[in-house]
Design an enzyme around this catalytic site. Structure first.
Site, PDB file in Angstrom:
ATOM      1  CE1 TYR A  42     -11.146  20.607 -34.326  1.00 20.42           C
ATOM      2  CE2 TYR A  42     -13.144  19.851 -33.242  1.00 20.42           C
ATOM      3  CZ  TYR A  42     -12.467  20.208 -34.388  1.00 20.42           C
ATOM      4  OH  TYR A  42     -13.114  20.164 -35.598  1.00 20.42           O
TER       5      TYR A  42
ATOM      6  CE  LYS B 259       0.897  24.842 -43.241  1.00 25.51           C
ATOM      7  NZ  LYS B 259       1.513  24.757 -44.601  1.00 25.51           N
TER       8      LYS B 259
ATOM      9  CG  ASP C  46       0.126  23.010 -47.411  1.00 21.03           C
ATOM     10  OD1 ASP C  46       0.823  22.035 -47.036  1.00 21.03           O
ATOM     11  OD2 ASP C  46       0.621  24.105 -47.740  1.00 21.03           O
TER      12      ASP C  46
ATOM     13  CG  ASP D 296     -13.257  18.925 -38.685  1.00 20.61           C
ATOM     14  OD1 ASP D 296     -14.153  18.054 -38.789  1.00 20.61           O
ATOM     15  OD2 ASP D 296     -13.490  20.144 -38.680  1.00 20.61           O
TER      16      ASP D 296
ATOM     17  CG  ASP E   5     -16.126  17.370 -43.774  1.00 25.11           C
ATOM     18  OD1 ASP E   5     -16.219  16.420 -42.966  1.00 25.11           O
ATOM     19  OD2 ASP E   5     -16.911  18.339 -43.792  1.00 25.11           O
TER      20      ASP E   5
HETATM   21  C1  IPM Z   1     -16.834  16.103 -37.068  1.00 29.50           C
HETATM   22  C2  IPM Z   1     -17.620  17.360 -36.816  1.00 29.50           C
HETATM   23  C3  IPM Z   1     -17.359  17.814 -35.386  1.00 29.50           C
HETATM   24  C4  IPM Z   1     -15.913  18.230 -35.314  1.00 29.50           C
HETATM   25  C5  IPM Z   1     -18.294  18.912 -34.857  1.00 29.50           C
HETATM   26  C6  IPM Z   1     -19.743  18.551 -34.998  1.00 29.50           C
HETATM   27  C7  IPM Z   1     -17.976  19.242 -33.424  1.00 29.50           C
HETATM   28  O1  IPM Z   1     -17.324  18.321 -37.771  1.00 29.50           O
HETATM   29  O2  IPM Z   1     -17.009  15.134 -36.319  1.00 29.50           O
HETATM   30  O3  IPM Z   1     -16.057  16.083 -38.019  1.00 29.50           O
HETATM   31  O4  IPM Z   1     -15.547  19.366 -35.640  1.00 29.50           O
HETATM   32  O5  IPM Z   1     -15.119  17.402 -34.879  1.00 29.50           O
HETATM   33 MG    MG Z   2     -16.069  17.634 -39.359  1.00 32.50          MG
END
Ligand code: IPM
Ligand code: MG
Length: 368
Positions: free
Chosen positions: A142, A192, A225, A249, A253
């Site tokens: 990032y 990884k 993975d 990230d 999710d």
């Molecule tokens: C998260 C989001 C952020 C990220 C974005 C909005 C910059 O996806 O907090 O998971 O990628 O970190």
């Molecule tokens: Mg995210």
């Protein structure tokens, strides 16, 4: 003593409407539990860009540095897709994370009993699930340099760099081990190391921190993975997962969806302790700005409300009050209240964002 200070940054999309519900909860704690906060509000993301031409002004950045905790809604939206990369709404959030040095991002994935049917996985796979992903938040791909889009001969090349120093890995590993000791005492570290040198170093440093200072915690390593696969196969094998910025990230999710809806999950981003002993901290829901449903009363305010619960626990040392709030959420869900993201059961009418907020406050009332 003065009240603890809280900076609220509602942001874009559904951010402002879910934050209205959080304000009701904050007000309740002031009125009913004698827990008053000095609350100020400011702009971030597209909302800040619209007003000031930047997704985060220096004044807001300074305010964020000086308060006891920041509570953020969400940033981004299609309206801002055309903007230059440097002023996109997301840059405001990333600047906050980086300049406040919020290196440990805690993303719990907890399955509420009432919602076990909502998961796309079988009920017995997710019922009772309670895992914590710790995502490194201020380094890795990032922020690594070099980055950019450059011209090379007759074509362009997009470049990002994965980069981790030993100390960056060391400190987030410590956060994971500390937290594990207060939970199931188990850490799984994901990278990884089979293809990335940064992964080799990650594994080595996590192991060293473990062997030197946390030998009592059970530690395992997994390729990220395979970790994604195991998260879907049998998530209850995990307690704390520690991983880098990008893998975190993605994995968070995926883990969020195990619990039924992204609209349920809070997060805490913590840095080093300030002079008053509290960690630098920003709390935000894991979900995004969901522009497609913004302004329609369809948003689920629970992730943001539970983010405030995390603030009570990690910034203000009120774990008992955090539990009270989490139980209030559990109660309204058990009572059958569902926002639009949680539909699926036959004959259930969705409640609005505001109705959900009001019901949680009413549940708090019966708890006091
Ligand atoms: C998260 C989001 C952020 C990220 C974005 C909005 C910059 O996806 O907090 O998971 O990628 O970190
Ligand atoms: Mg995210």
């Amino acid at each position: 003593m003065s009240n603890p200070s809280l900076l609220i940054l509602p942001g874009d999309g559904i951010g402002p409407e879910v934050m209205v519900e959080v304000r009701k909860v904050i007000d309740w704690y002031g009125a009913k539990r004698g827990l008053a906060f000095d609350v100020s509000e400011d702009l971030v993301g597209g909302a800040a860009y619209d007003a000031h031409g930047t997704p985060l002004t220096d004044e807001t950045m300074e305010k964020a540095q000086s308060v006891d905790a920041v509570l953020l809604g969400a940033v981004g939206g299609p309206k801002y897709d055309v903007l230059d990369f440097s002023v996109k709404p997301e840059r405001g959030l990333l600047r906050l994370r980086k300049e406040m040095d919020l290196y440990a991002n805690l993303r719990p994935a907890q399955c509420f009993d009432a919602l076990a049917d909502f998961s796309s996985l079988k009920k017995d796979v997710v019922a009772g699930l309670d895992i914590m992903i710790i995502r490194e938040l201020t380094s890795g791909i990032y922020f690594g340099e070099p980055r950019g889009i450059i011209q090379e001969g007759n074509e362009r090349v997009g470049i990002n760099t994965q980069r981790y120093t030993e100390s960056e890995i060391d400190r987030v590993a410590r956060s994971a081990f500390e937290l594990a000791r207060k939970r199931g005492n188990k850490v799984c570290s994901m990278e990884k190391a089979n293809v990335m040198e940064s992964g080799v170093l990650w594994r080595e440093v996590v192991q060293k921190v473990h062997d030197e200072d946390y030998p009592d915690v059970e530690l395992s390593h997994m390729y990220a993975d395979a970790g994604a696969m195991q998260l879907c196969r049998w998530p209850k094998q995990f307690d704390v997962i520690v991983t880098d910025n990008l893998f975190g990230d993605l994995l968070s999710d995926a883990a969020a969806m195990l619990t039924g809806s992204l609209g349920m999950l809070p997060s805490a981003s913590l840095g080093a302790p300030m002079a008053n002993g509290r960690p630098k901290a920003l709390y935000e829901p894991v979900h995004g700005s969901a522009p497609d449903i913004a302004g329609q009363g369809k948003a689920n305010p629970i992730a943001c409300i539970l983010s405030f619960a995390m603030a009570l626990r990690y910034s203000f040392d009120h774990g008992d009050e955090a539990t009270r709030l989490e139980q209030a959420v559990e109660k309204v869900l058990a009572d059958g209240l569902r926002t639009a993201d949680l539909l699926g059961e036959e004959g259930v009418q969705p409640v609005t964002t505001a109705e959900m907020g009001d019901a949680i406050v009413a549940a708090l009332d019966t708890s006091a």
